[in-house]
Scaffold this active site. Structure first.
Site, PDB file in Angstrom:
ATOM      1  N   ASP A 133      14.893  63.641  12.613  1.00  0.00           N
ATOM      2  CA  ASP A 133      15.727  64.592  12.462  1.00  0.00           C
ATOM      3  C   ASP A 133      15.770  64.923  10.939  1.00  0.00           C
ATOM      4  OD1 ASP A 133      17.947  66.452  12.717  1.00  0.00           O
ATOM      5  OD2 ASP A 133      19.422  64.881  12.632  1.00  0.00           O
ATOM      6  N   GLU A 142      16.086  53.352  13.941  1.00  0.00           N
ATOM      7  CA  GLU A 142      16.491  53.805  15.192  1.00  0.00           C
ATOM      8  C   GLU A 142      15.226  53.601  16.328  1.00  0.00           C
ATOM      9  OE1 GLU A 142      18.539  57.468  15.257  1.00  0.00           O
ATOM     10  OE2 GLU A 142      20.337  56.486  14.377  1.00  0.00           O
ATOM     11  N   ASN A 184      23.287  52.199  13.176  1.00  0.00           N
ATOM     12  CA  ASN A 184      23.594  53.442  12.759  1.00  0.00           C
ATOM     13  C   ASN A 184      24.672  53.849  14.035  1.00  0.00           C
ATOM     14  OD1 ASN A 184      21.919  53.512  10.912  1.00  0.00           O
ATOM     15  ND2 ASN A 184      20.457  55.020  11.773  1.00  0.00           N
ATOM     16  N   TYR A 204      27.782  56.614  15.718  1.00  0.00           N
ATOM     17  CA  TYR A 204      28.576  57.978  15.614  1.00  0.00           C
ATOM     18  C   TYR A 204      29.587  58.106  16.302  1.00  0.00           C
ATOM     19  CZ  TYR A 204      24.916  59.208  12.425  1.00  0.00           C
ATOM     20  OH  TYR A 204      23.938  59.264  11.204  1.00  0.00           O
ATOM     21  N   GLU A 264      24.607  53.899   8.874  1.00  0.00           N
ATOM     22  CA  GLU A 264      24.887  55.406   9.299  1.00  0.00           C
ATOM     23  C   GLU A 264      26.014  55.569   9.907  1.00  0.00           C
ATOM     24  OE1 GLU A 264      21.975  57.998  11.002  1.00  0.00           O
ATOM     25  OE2 GLU A 264      20.136  56.978   9.806  1.00  0.00           O
ATOM     26  N   TRP A 293      26.159  58.586   6.274  1.00  0.00           N
ATOM     27  CA  TRP A 293      25.119  59.399   6.414  1.00  0.00           C
ATOM     28  C   TRP A 293      25.497  60.734   6.203  1.00  0.00           C
ATOM     29  CZ3 TRP A 293      20.318  58.824   6.682  1.00  0.00           C
ATOM     30  CH2 TRP A 293      19.163  59.941   6.824  1.00  0.00           C
ATOM     31  N   LYS A 306      25.751  66.760   7.558  1.00  0.00           N
ATOM     32  CA  LYS A 306      26.705  65.420   7.298  1.00  0.00           C
ATOM     33  C   LYS A 306      26.851  65.046   6.032  1.00  0.00           C
ATOM     34  CE  LYS A 306      25.733  63.626  11.882  1.00  0.00           C
ATOM     35  NZ  LYS A 306      24.799  64.551  12.356  1.00  0.00           N
TER      36      LYS A 306
END
Length: 611
Positions: free
Chosen positions: A162, A412, A465, A467, A502, A547, A566
Site C-alpha cells: 500500500d 504483514e 500492526n 487498526y 502501526e 502509522w 494516515k
C-alpha cells in the site's frame, strides 16, 4: 562491500545529475542494443529521482518494464593502477550495467546498493559511456512481490503493498577508486563494562598485510588503538551512544605494508548495547520505550529520491513531536539517512522490502487477492532465496549503525499458516547468523492474532500492526478499545516485549466536526487518545509508532483520497491536530521516564529535550 568515501587512499566521483533516459515501451532495448551507443530518442532525466513523478502521462507514469539511463563518464587521470568500481545506492527494482558495449553486471533488489568492478573495462583519463537498464517489474519471486495480469486493457502490473511503486535510480551513483590491496569489509561490535567501552573490530583484508585500528573521540583525540584483523579496543570513561545522544567515535582502519599505509577506511562508531530481557527492551542496560512513526521515503516531485534537505525536515518533524524512534517501513532507507540517525541519536527499526507476502489482504485490510500466498507458482523457494539475500545485504550494509537496534525481516506476511512457518523459520536463522548482536522480529498483521500466528515464536520482539477503530470497529472507539485491550493482554502472556508498529486513522487536513466521525482531524485525535489508554495499561507494551509520519502516495482507489492520509503530518510536512496531540503525549512520557532515570531524552538535533 564498503560504502564509498574519500580517505588518504580512496577517492570517489559523484555521477548524479541529468542523464539520458528512455522508457522501453516496446521491450526492444536489449535486442536493439541500446547500450551500444547514444540512447536512441532519449529525453533527459534526473539522477537520482523517481521517473514516475517527472513524466506527464498516465501511460508513462504507470509503466512497468525496462527504463534505460545513459551518461558519459570521464575516469579521473589520477586513478591509474587503482581498483575502479561503480557503486549504485539504489536502482528499483533491479539493474543491468554496461560500460560502452560491455556488460559488467546485474543486481536484484531495489532498495540496497550494489558495486560492480570496472577495473578491466576502463582506463585512467578515458571517457566511457555508462548505461544502466533499470527494471521495475514485480513478480511473485521479487521482494517486494507482485504479478503481471492480463485483462481487457492488456497486461498490467499489480502489486500488494500500500504505497506507490516509485521506480528509477533513487539514490546516488558513484565512481570509486580504491587500492588493489584493499579493506573489503569492517564489522564493529560494541559493549559496555561499567564506565568503560569495548569495541571489537573484525576486518576483512588480504593475507600478509598488517591491520591497524585507531579510535578517536568526537574531539579527535586518540582513545585506543590495536593491531590485527580481529582486534579489541578498550575505551576508558566511555561516552555511550544513546537515544537523543548521538555521540560517535571515529575508527580509522588501516592496511600497513612495510610501514606504509596502503589502504584506509573510516567508520563512525556509537558504543552501546541492545538487549531483550523478558518484556523489556534495553538500550545500554536501561528499559527503552519507543515513540515515533512508521515512515516512507515519499515526497512530491522527487518520489523516493533521497534528498538531504527533505531528510532533515523529516527528522525535524520527529524532533518537534517528541519522537525518539522510527521504522524504515517498508524497505531499508538511504545510507545518508542512517548516518544522520546515528548522529542525532534516533533509534531505528530497520526493515527489509518484504511487504506484500500475504494474499489474504486485499481491498483494504480484509478480502483476498485471488492467489495462494505460498505455492510453487507464487511465493516459493526462489522468492525465499531472494528474501534471504535481501536480509543478508541489509544487515551487511547497516550492521555498524548504532541507531539500528532491531531487524524487521518482513511486514504483514501471511504468518498464521504452516506454509508461512516453513517459509520464515530459516529466514530468522539467517538473520541471526548474519548478526548475533541484535534482536530479530517481523511485523504481524491483524488476521494472525495471538494463538493463530505461527511465526511469532521465532521473534525476539512482538511487533503488531493493528487498526481497531479504523478498519475494524470504524467509528466505534468503545468497541475498539475493548478489542485492543483483550488482544494485547493475550500477547503479553508470551513474555516478550510488544511494540505497536502501526496504528492510526486517515484524516483529511482541515476536515473538522463537532461530533467526530472517521476522516476528520478530531476523530484521529480521539483514536489516539483511546489507543494510548490501552498501551499505558499493559506493561509488556514497550513502544508505539503511529502509522504514518506523513501522508504518502499510493495506487489509486476508493479508499485512498489522494494517497494514504494516515499521516500525523501532511505530505508537505505540516502538522495536523494529531501531531500536536502526540507532541504533548510523547514529551510528557519522556519527562516521566527521565525523572525515573529510565529513559534517555527524546530525539533532539542538539541533544536536548525539544521545547
Amino acid at each position: 562491500m564498503l560504502r564509498p568515501q574519500d580517505t588518504t587512499t580512496r577517492e570517489r566521483k559523484n555521477l548524479d545529475g541529468v542523464w539520458d533516459f528512455k522508457i522501453d515501451h516496446d521491450g526492444v532495448g536489449y535486442t536493439d542494443a541500446w547500450f551500444a551507443g547514444v540512447l536512441p530518442g532519449a529525453r533527459q532525466m534526473a539522477v537520482p529521482g523517481s521517473f514516475n513523478e517527472l513524466v506527464t502521462t498516465a501511460k508513462e507514469r504507470e509503466f512497468f518494464g525496462d527504463l534505460w539511463y545513459s551518461t558519459m563518464v570521464r575516469i579521473p587521470r589520477g586513478w591509474d593502477g587503482q581498483h575502479i568500481s561503480l557503486y549504485v545506492e539504489s536502482a528499483t527494482h533491479r539493474a543491468t550495467v554496461w560500460v560502452d558495449e560491455t556488460k559488467v553486471g546485474s543486481h536484484e533488489g531495489g532498495y540496497l546498493p550494489f558495486e560492480l568492478d570496472l577495473t578491466d573495462h576502463v582506463s585512467a583519463g578515458q571517457e566511457v559511456r555508462l548505461t544502466v537498464a533499470v527494471n521495475n517489474t514485480l513478480s511473485f519471486q521479487s521482494i517486494p512481490p507482485g504479478v503481471i495480469e492480463d485483462n481487457w486493457k492488456g497486461r498490467q502490473q499489480r502489486y500488494f503493498h500500500d504505497f506507490y511503486n516509485y521506480s528509477g535510480i533513487h539514490r546516488s551513483v558513484w565512481l570509486v577508486a580504491t587500492p588493489r590491496e584493499r579493506i573489503e569489509d569492517v564489522t564493529v561490535i560494541t559493549d559496555l563494562d561499567g564506565n568503560n567501552g569495548i569495541v571489537t573490530v573484525l576486518t576483512e583484508a588480504p593475507a600478509g598485510v598488517a591491520v591497524r585500528h585507531v579510535l578517536a573521540d568526537a574531539e579527535g583525540q586518540e582513545v585506543a588503538c590495536a593491531q590485527g584483523a580481529e582486534a579489541t579496543l578498550f575505551v576508558p570513561e566511555v561516552h555511550p551512544w544513546g537515544p537523543g545522544d548521538g555521540y560517535l567515535y571515529r575508527l580509522t582502519v588501516q592496511l600497513v605494508l612495510e610501514d606504509s599505509v596502503v589502504d584506509e577506511y573510516v567508520v563512525k562508531v556509537g558504543i552501546r548495547t541492545v538487549e531483550v530481557r523478558g518484556t523489556e527492551f534495553l538500550i545500554n542496560g536501561k528499559p527503552f520505550y519507543f515513540t515515533g512513526y512508521g515512515m516512507h521515503e515519499d515526497h512530491a516531485i522527487v518520489g523516493k529520491q533521497h534528498n538531504n534537505a527533505l531528510m532533515m525536515r523529516d527528522v525535524a518533524c520527529l524532533e518537534w513531536s517528541g519522537a525518539n524512534s522510527m521504522r524504515t517501513s517498508h524497505y531499508p532507507y538511504s545510507e545518508d539517512f542512517m548516518d544522520y540517525a546515528d548522529s542525532v541519536g534516533l533509534v531505528v527499526i530497520d526493515e527489509t522490502p518484504a511487504v506484500g507476502l500475504n494474499m489474504n489482504i486485499g481491498g483494504g485490510i480484509f478480502g483476498t487477492q485471488g492467489y495462494t500466498t505460498y505455492s510453487p507458482e507464487t511465493v516459493n523457494a526462489v522468492t525465499q532465496a531472494n528474501h534471504t539475500a535481501v536480509i543478508r545485504d541489509m544487515i551487511a550494509r547497516d550492521k555498524n549503525h548504532p541507531s539500528v537496534v532491531l531487524w524487521s525481516i518482513a511486514n504483514e506476511p501471511e504468518s498464521e499458516t504452516e506454509a508461512g512457518e516453513r517459509y520464515f523459520e530459516p529466514l530468522f536463522a539467517e538473520a541471526r547468523a548474519a548478526d548475533p548482536t541484535r534482536p530479530v522480529g517481523f511485523v504481524n498483521m491483524m488476521v494472525a492474532t495471538h494463538g493463530k500466528c505461527r511465526v511469532s515464536q521465532f521473534a525476539d520482539v512482538i511487533m503488531l500492526n493493528r487498526y481497531y477503530g479504523w478498519y475494524v470497529f470504524a467509528g466505534d472507539l468503545d468497541m475498539a478499545e475493548k478489542a485492543w485491550r483483550k488482544e494485547l493482554n493475550d500477547w503479553a502472556t508470551d513474555g516478550k516485549p510488544i511494540i505497536i508498529t502501526e496504528y492510526g486513522t486517515d484524516s483529511v487536513p482541515g476536515m473538522h466536526q463537532m461530533v467526530s466521525q472517521p476522516w476528520s482531524e478530531e476523530y484521529q485525535v480521539e483514536f489516539l487518545e483511546m489507543t494510548s489508554r490501552v498501551f499505558d495499561g499493559i506493561d509488556a507494551v514497550v513502544g508505539e509508532q503511529v502509522w504514518n509520519l506523513a501522508d504518502f502516495a499510493t495506487t489509486s482507489g476508493i479508499t485512498r483520497v489522494g494517497g494514504n492520509r494516515k499521516g500525523a503530518f501532511t505530505r508537505d510536512r505540516e502538522p495536523k491536530a494529531a501531531a500536536h496531540w502526540l507532541r504533548t503525549r510523547w514529551k510528557r512520557l519522556s519527562e516521566q521516564q527521565e525523572s525515573k532515570s529510565i529513559l534517555q531524552p527524546a530525539l533532539s538535533l542538539t541533544g536536548a529535550v525539544p521545547e
